[in-house]
Write an enzyme that holds these catalytic residues in place. Structure first.
Site, mmCIF file in Angstrom:
data_model
loop_
_atom_site.group_PDB
_atom_site.id
_atom_site.type_symbol
_atom_site.label_atom_id
_atom_site.label_comp_id
_atom_site.label_asym_id
_atom_site.label_seq_id
_atom_site.Cartn_x
_atom_site.Cartn_y
_atom_site.Cartn_z
ATOM 1 N N HIS A 63 0.839 -1.203 0.000
ATOM 2 C CA HIS A 63 0.000 0.000 0.000
ATOM 3 C C HIS A 63 0.866 1.241 0.000
ATOM 4 C CE1 HIS A 63 -3.758 2.125 0.401
ATOM 5 N NE2 HIS A 63 -3.281 2.839 1.401
ATOM 6 N N HIS A 65 0.936 5.520 -1.408
ATOM 7 C CA HIS A 65 0.530 6.696 -2.169
ATOM 8 C C HIS A 65 1.835 7.461 -2.391
ATOM 9 C CE1 HIS A 65 -3.620 5.827 -0.984
ATOM 10 N NE2 HIS A 65 -3.192 5.723 0.253
ATOM 11 N N ARG A 89 -4.709 15.639 6.210
ATOM 12 C CA ARG A 89 -5.292 15.428 4.885
ATOM 13 C C ARG A 89 -5.380 16.749 4.096
ATOM 14 N NH1 ARG A 89 -11.139 13.036 2.999
ATOM 15 N NH2 ARG A 89 -11.761 15.123 3.628
ATOM 16 N N TYR A 128 -5.267 7.454 -7.051
ATOM 17 C CA TYR A 128 -6.554 8.128 -7.290
ATOM 18 C C TYR A 128 -6.413 9.528 -7.858
ATOM 19 C CZ TYR A 128 -5.547 9.763 -2.505
ATOM 20 O OH TYR A 128 -4.956 10.280 -1.391
ATOM 21 N N HIS A 214 -11.945 3.558 -3.162
ATOM 22 C CA HIS A 214 -11.208 4.326 -2.166
ATOM 23 C C HIS A 214 -11.619 3.943 -0.755
ATOM 24 C CE1 HIS A 214 -10.149 7.628 0.501
ATOM 25 N NE2 HIS A 214 -9.070 7.709 -0.236
ATOM 26 N N ARG A 217 -16.586 5.750 2.280
ATOM 27 C CA ARG A 217 -16.859 7.194 2.279
ATOM 28 C C ARG A 217 -16.991 7.708 0.851
ATOM 29 N NH1 ARG A 217 -11.999 9.637 3.933
ATOM 30 N NH2 ARG A 217 -10.950 7.694 4.439
ATOM 31 N N GLU A 242 -9.937 3.290 9.023
ATOM 32 C CA GLU A 242 -8.711 3.881 9.550
ATOM 33 C C GLU A 242 -9.000 4.758 10.771
ATOM 34 O OE1 GLU A 242 -6.513 6.011 6.584
ATOM 35 O OE2 GLU A 242 -4.763 6.278 7.890
ATOM 36 N N HIS A 276 -5.823 -0.727 6.412
ATOM 37 C CA HIS A 276 -6.162 -0.114 7.698
ATOM 38 C C HIS A 276 -7.357 -0.835 8.339
ATOM 39 C CE1 HIS A 276 -3.408 3.004 6.634
ATOM 40 N NE2 HIS A 276 -4.174 3.498 5.702
ATOM 41 N N ASP A 327 2.252 3.100 2.860
ATOM 42 C CA ASP A 327 1.145 4.056 2.799
ATOM 43 C C ASP A 327 1.616 5.470 2.490
ATOM 44 O OD1 ASP A 327 -1.334 5.200 2.910
ATOM 45 O OD2 ASP A 327 -1.697 4.814 5.025
HETATM 46 ZN ZN LIG Z 1 -3.964 4.753 1.899
#
Ligand SMILES: [Zn+2]
Length: 449
Positions: A63, A65, A89, A128, A214, A217, A242, A276, A327
């Site tokens: 995993h 990003h 975020r 994404y 994703h 959510r 998560e 997660h 991650d």
């Molecule tokens: Zn992630």
């Protein structure tokens, strides 16, 4: 075809063979990028290439990003304040909005080279950031995904491009939220449009095209069912639970946990990885174990973002498999992730030895969860991914090689072969100064702000 090297013979002083057994004097014969023979206890042949330290299979980063690497060391107190997952975020989004296919190629190439230095031979990129600002498709609608493919090829590691369906702006007690300005870049507007864009991704040697949703959510149940159907036969990854807030929102609006929602949408099968698995009920653990999913833990990220400690041992006991991911890439060290998986269990249970070293290695080499079933074990028929961990550094000297994952770090990795091709030699990546590549790519990104 990838230009595999001719037949080669390696001699390992020590190597980790299937089931985590450490053997001495191991000869590994390689042809066409695959292992064709293993001999134990033999003296080194004169033509064999000698591999130093303890040779372990290539590690799988399940995993990532890649662009989050640009946030490392820039979101912490005091400049970042105390913060939370959600304030982090916001910063992550501010980096995302600046990326172009060219700048993402430059950044991801450096990040994947850092991963190679850490012994990672396959990365699962949970991708994404699809479109230009405002959600406009690029002239090549997969320009970003293709940049990631090229980045991995340049860095010498395999890529599973987990192209992610992202359709909603979030979830609260009143339902799904509209996409904000930045999130428009993530969205294909419908599950069908997402699936047809993914179908047009180039097939490229060293790359698997997988799929992701994703989270519950960002994808409502009807679209979830459509996305699952469109991804049949490919690895399917999803962020699970998560943060407690997303569980509360799912409960408030749907009256179900994220795990239950995914289960009802057909998303939980052995090809699925849930990322997660942090805040789970006993019922969730049973559902995930019965479905034989892979649960991907990202302990250094879960520490950094104050997510919590997930029930890894309970999930494994219930029938789930485990994998590990870097991650947000605040740390790129799969050995560290494996150690943190065990440490988290110890802190939560007040007991030691929750995972055997071979279980930790299996979690760190879960290539199968990324669509590479022929990687992750040093055995005939498997890909020749060989990672040499030095046993003579200040961290590893004197340690029992069978317990190396509890002593070493990524900095102890000396050399890395991917499909029989040398990518890291004596601590140097074939692209040269990776620290420089990282600094240039990240400084450029922040200077643009
Ligand atoms: Zn992630």
């Amino acid at each position: 075809m990838r230009p595999y090297p001719a037949r080669q013979t390696f001699h390992c002083d020590l190597a980790v063979l299937p089931s985590g057994r450490v053997a001495g004097g191991v000869t590994v014969e390689v042809d066409g990028g695959s292992i064709i023979g293993i001999t134990e206890g033999a003296p080194a042949r004169s033509h064999a290439q000698r591999l130093p330290g303890l040779v372990v299979p290539g590690l799988a980063n399940a995993h990532s990003h890649a662009f989050h690497r640009a946030l490392r060391g820039r979101t912490q107190a005091p400049t970042g304040g105390r913060g939370s997952f959600w304030t982090w975020r916001e910063l992550m989004y501010s980096v995302a909005e600046r990326l172009t296919p060219d700048s993402y190629l430059t950044l991801a190439r450096a990040v994947y080279a850092e991963m190679a230095l850490a012994g990672i031979t396959t990365v699962g990129e949970f991708h994404y950031l699809h479109h230009a600002p405002g959600g406009q498709p690029y002239s090549d609608p997969n320009a970003m995904g293709h940049a990631l493919q090229r980045a991995a090829a340049d860095a010498g590691i395999r890529l599973t491009l987990l192209d992610t369906c992202y359709l909603e702006g979030g979830l609260d007690a009143s339902g799904h939220l509209p996409l904000d300005e930045l999130q428009l870049r993530f969205s294909d507007k419908t599950a069908e449009a997402w699936a047809s864009r993914v179908a047009a991704i180039d097939a490229r040697p060293g790359t698997v095209t997988g799929a992701a949703v994703h989270s519950v959510r960002a994808v409502a149940p009807g679209d979830l069912t459509r996305a699952v159907a469109a991804s049949t036969g490919r690895p399917l990854h999803v962020h699970l639970s998560e943060q407690p807030a997303e569980n509360r929102a799912a409960q408030a609006y749907y009256g179900r946990t994220p795990t239950a929602l995914l289960g009802e949408s057909g998303a939980l099968t052995p090809r699925t990885t849930v990322v997660h698995a942090t805040h789970l009920s006993d019922g969730d653990i049973r559902i995930l174990g019965d479905a034989k999913v892979t649960a991907c833990f990202c302990p250094t990220t879960e520490q950094d973002l104050a997510d919590g400690i997930g029930p890894a041992r309970a999930l494994a006991d219930a029938g789930a498999r485990l994998s590990l991911g870097s991650d947000q890439n605040a740390v790129v060290d799969l050995i560290g992730e494996a150690r943190a998986l065990e440490s988290g269990e110890r802190l939560a249970s007040l007991r030691r030895g929750r995972f055997r070293p071979d279980e930790l290695l299996a979690a760190a080499t879960a290539h199968n969860s990324l669509g590479w079933p022929d990687a992750g074990v040093i055995a005939p028929g498997m890909r020749a991914d060989l990672v040499c961990v030095r046993t003579d550094t200040v961290r590893t000297a004197g340690a029992d090689p069978a317990q190396i994952l509890l002593a070493a770090t990524a900095a102890d990795i000396d050399s890395v072969w991917v499909d029989g091709t040398p990518v890291v030699s004596a601590g140097d990546h074939r692209l040269g100064d990776v620290a420089r590549l990282l600094a240039d790519a990240i400084d450029d990104l922040w200077e643009d702000s």
